[in-house]
Design a protein around this motif. Structure first.
Motif, PDB file in Angstrom:
ATOM      1  N   ASN A  93       0.855  -1.181   0.000  1.00  0.00           N
ATOM      2  CA  ASN A  93       0.000   0.000   0.000  1.00  0.00           C
ATOM      3  C   ASN A  93       0.898   1.240   0.000  1.00  0.00           C
ATOM      4  O   ASN A  93       1.691   1.430   0.921  1.00  0.00           O
ATOM      5  N   PRO A  94       0.798   2.118  -0.995  1.00  0.00           N
ATOM      6  CA  PRO A  94       1.716   3.270  -1.050  1.00  0.00           C
ATOM      7  C   PRO A  94       1.534   4.270   0.085  1.00  0.00           C
ATOM      8  O   PRO A  94       2.434   5.064   0.351  1.00  0.00           O
ATOM      9  N   LYS A  95       0.396   4.231   0.761  1.00  0.00           N
ATOM     10  CA  LYS A  95       0.186   5.162   1.871  1.00  0.00           C
ATOM     11  C   LYS A  95       0.826   4.685   3.168  1.00  0.00           C
ATOM     12  O   LYS A  95       1.003   5.456   4.091  1.00  0.00           O
ATOM     13  N   LEU A  96       1.158   3.396   3.243  1.00  0.00           N
ATOM     14  CA  LEU A  96       1.710   2.832   4.469  1.00  0.00           C
ATOM     15  C   LEU A  96       3.187   2.502   4.297  1.00  0.00           C
ATOM     16  O   LEU A  96       3.634   2.168   3.207  1.00  0.00           O
ATOM     17  N   LYS A  97       3.914   2.582   5.380  1.00  0.00           N
ATOM     18  CA  LYS A  97       5.321   2.191   5.424  1.00  0.00           C
ATOM     19  C   LYS A  97       5.458   1.066   6.446  1.00  0.00           C
ATOM     20  O   LYS A  97       4.730   1.013   7.432  1.00  0.00           O
ATOM     21  N   GLU A  98       6.404   0.179   6.189  1.00  0.00           N
ATOM     22  CA  GLU A  98       6.693  -0.864   7.171  1.00  0.00           C
ATOM     23  C   GLU A  98       7.814  -0.361   8.059  1.00  0.00           C
ATOM     24  O   GLU A  98       8.890  -0.014   7.586  1.00  0.00           O
ATOM     25  N   LEU A  99       7.550  -0.314   9.336  1.00  0.00           N
ATOM     26  CA  LEU A  99       8.514   0.172  10.325  1.00  0.00           C
ATOM     27  C   LEU A  99       8.993  -1.017  11.141  1.00  0.00           C
ATOM     28  O   LEU A  99       8.206  -1.680  11.813  1.00  0.00           O
ATOM     29  N   ILE A 100      10.284  -1.312  11.053  1.00  0.00           N
ATOM     30  CA  ILE A 100      10.874  -2.457  11.751  1.00  0.00           C
ATOM     31  C   ILE A 100      11.832  -1.924  12.804  1.00  0.00           C
ATOM     32  O   ILE A 100      12.817  -1.255  12.465  1.00  0.00           O
ATOM     33  N   THR A 101      11.552  -2.196  14.051  1.00  0.00           N
ATOM     34  CA  THR A 101      12.382  -1.740  15.163  1.00  0.00           C
ATOM     35  C   THR A 101      12.949  -2.969  15.872  1.00  0.00           C
ATOM     36  O   THR A 101      12.212  -3.876  16.235  1.00  0.00           O
ATOM     37  N   THR A 102      14.268  -2.981  16.077  1.00  0.00           N
ATOM     38  CA  THR A 102      14.938  -4.108  16.719  1.00  0.00           C
ATOM     39  C   THR A 102      15.690  -3.610  17.947  1.00  0.00           C
ATOM     40  O   THR A 102      16.431  -2.639  17.872  1.00  0.00           O
ATOM     41  N   VAL A 103      15.482  -4.291  19.058  1.00  0.00           N
ATOM     42  CA  VAL A 103      16.194  -4.006  20.305  1.00  0.00           C
ATOM     43  C   VAL A 103      16.995  -5.248  20.666  1.00  0.00           C
ATOM     44  O   VAL A 103      16.486  -6.363  20.621  1.00  0.00           O
ATOM     45  N   SER A 104      18.264  -5.056  21.015  1.00  0.00           N
ATOM     46  CA  SER A 104      19.118  -6.197  21.365  1.00  0.00           C
ATOM     47  C   SER A 104      19.851  -5.919  22.666  1.00  0.00           C
ATOM     48  O   SER A 104      20.069  -4.769  23.037  1.00  0.00           O
ATOM     49  N   TRP A 105      20.243  -6.988  23.352  1.00  0.00           N
ATOM     50  CA  TRP A 105      20.992  -6.894  24.595  1.00  0.00           C
ATOM     51  C   TRP A 105      21.735  -8.196  24.811  1.00  0.00           C
ATOM     52  O   TRP A 105      21.447  -9.197  24.198  1.00  0.00           O
ATOM     53  N   LYS A 106      22.724  -8.153  25.696  1.00  0.00           N
ATOM     54  CA  LYS A 106      23.488  -9.363  26.018  1.00  0.00           C
ATOM     55  C   LYS A 106      22.947  -9.971  27.301  1.00  0.00           C
ATOM     56  O   LYS A 106      22.692  -9.278  28.269  1.00  0.00           O
ATOM     57  N   GLU A 107      22.819 -11.282  27.256  1.00  0.00           N
ATOM     58  CA  GLU A 107      22.392 -12.018  28.447  1.00  0.00           C
ATOM     59  C   GLU A 107      23.181 -13.310  28.507  1.00  0.00           C
ATOM     60  O   GLU A 107      23.072 -14.154  27.621  1.00  0.00           O
ATOM     61  N   ARG A 108      23.996 -13.440  29.542  1.00  0.00           N
ATOM     62  CA  ARG A 108      24.859 -14.612  29.726  1.00  0.00           C
ATOM     63  C   ARG A 108      25.728 -14.860  28.494  1.00  0.00           C
ATOM     64  O   ARG A 108      25.790 -15.953  27.958  1.00  0.00           O
TER      65      ARG A 108
END
Length: 126
Positions: A93-108
Motif C-alpha cells: 500500500n503506497p500510503k503505508l510504510k513498514e517500520l521495523i524496530t529491533t532491540v538487542s541486549w546481552k544475556e549470559r
C-alpha cells in the motif's frame, strides 16, 4: 547377646535417606536458580518492549515534525545496555510504510533480540 526389639536404624537405611534428601535439595536449588534466570529474562524482555515502543513513537514524531533521528543507538536501563535500530521500507500500500524496530541486549554472553514490525502511516519526507 540378642535383643528382642531392635529400634536402631541400619547404616544402609541412613545412607539411602541421606541420598534421597540430598537429591531433593539439589533439584529444589536448581529450580530456584532457573526461576530467577527466567525472571531476569522476562524483565529484560519487558524493558526491550518498552524501549521499542518508545522508539516507534519517537520515529513517528520525528516524521511528523520533519526532524532527523538516528538510525541506531543504545540506552542503558536498569544496568543493562540495550542497543536499538530501525528500518523503514515501502509496503504494498503506497500510503503505508513498514517500520521495523529491533532491540538487542546481552544475556549470559549471548546476544538476545526483540523485533517489532508493523505498518504505519508516516508523512513523506520532503
Amino acid at each position: 547377646m540378642r535383643f528382642k526389639y531392635n529400634k536402631a536404624f541400619s547404616l544402609i537405611e541412613v545412607l539411602i535417606t541421606v541420598a534421597i534428601l540430598s537429591t531433593t535439595v539439589i533439584f529444589l536449588f536448581r529450580s530456584f536458580t532457573t526461576s530467577l534466570a527466567t525472571t531476569r529474562f522476562a524483565e529484560r524482555m519487558t524493558l526491550a518492549c518498552y524501549l521499542a515502543e518508545n522508539k516507534i513513537w519517537e520515529i513517528q514524531q520525528a516524521y511528523a515534525n520533519d526532524a532527523t533521528l538516528s538510525q541506531d543507538g543504545y540506552e542503558i536501563m536498569q544496568g543493562t545496555r540495550f542497543g536499538w535500530k530501525y528500518r523503514i521500507t515501502e509496503s504494498v500500500n503506497p500510503k503505508l510504510k513498514e517500520l521495523i524496530t529491533t532491540v538487542s541486549w546481552k544475556e549470559r554472553a549471548k546476544e538476545k533480540e526483540y523485533t517489532m514490525d508493523f505498518y504505519t502511516y508516516l508523512l513523506p519526507k520532503p
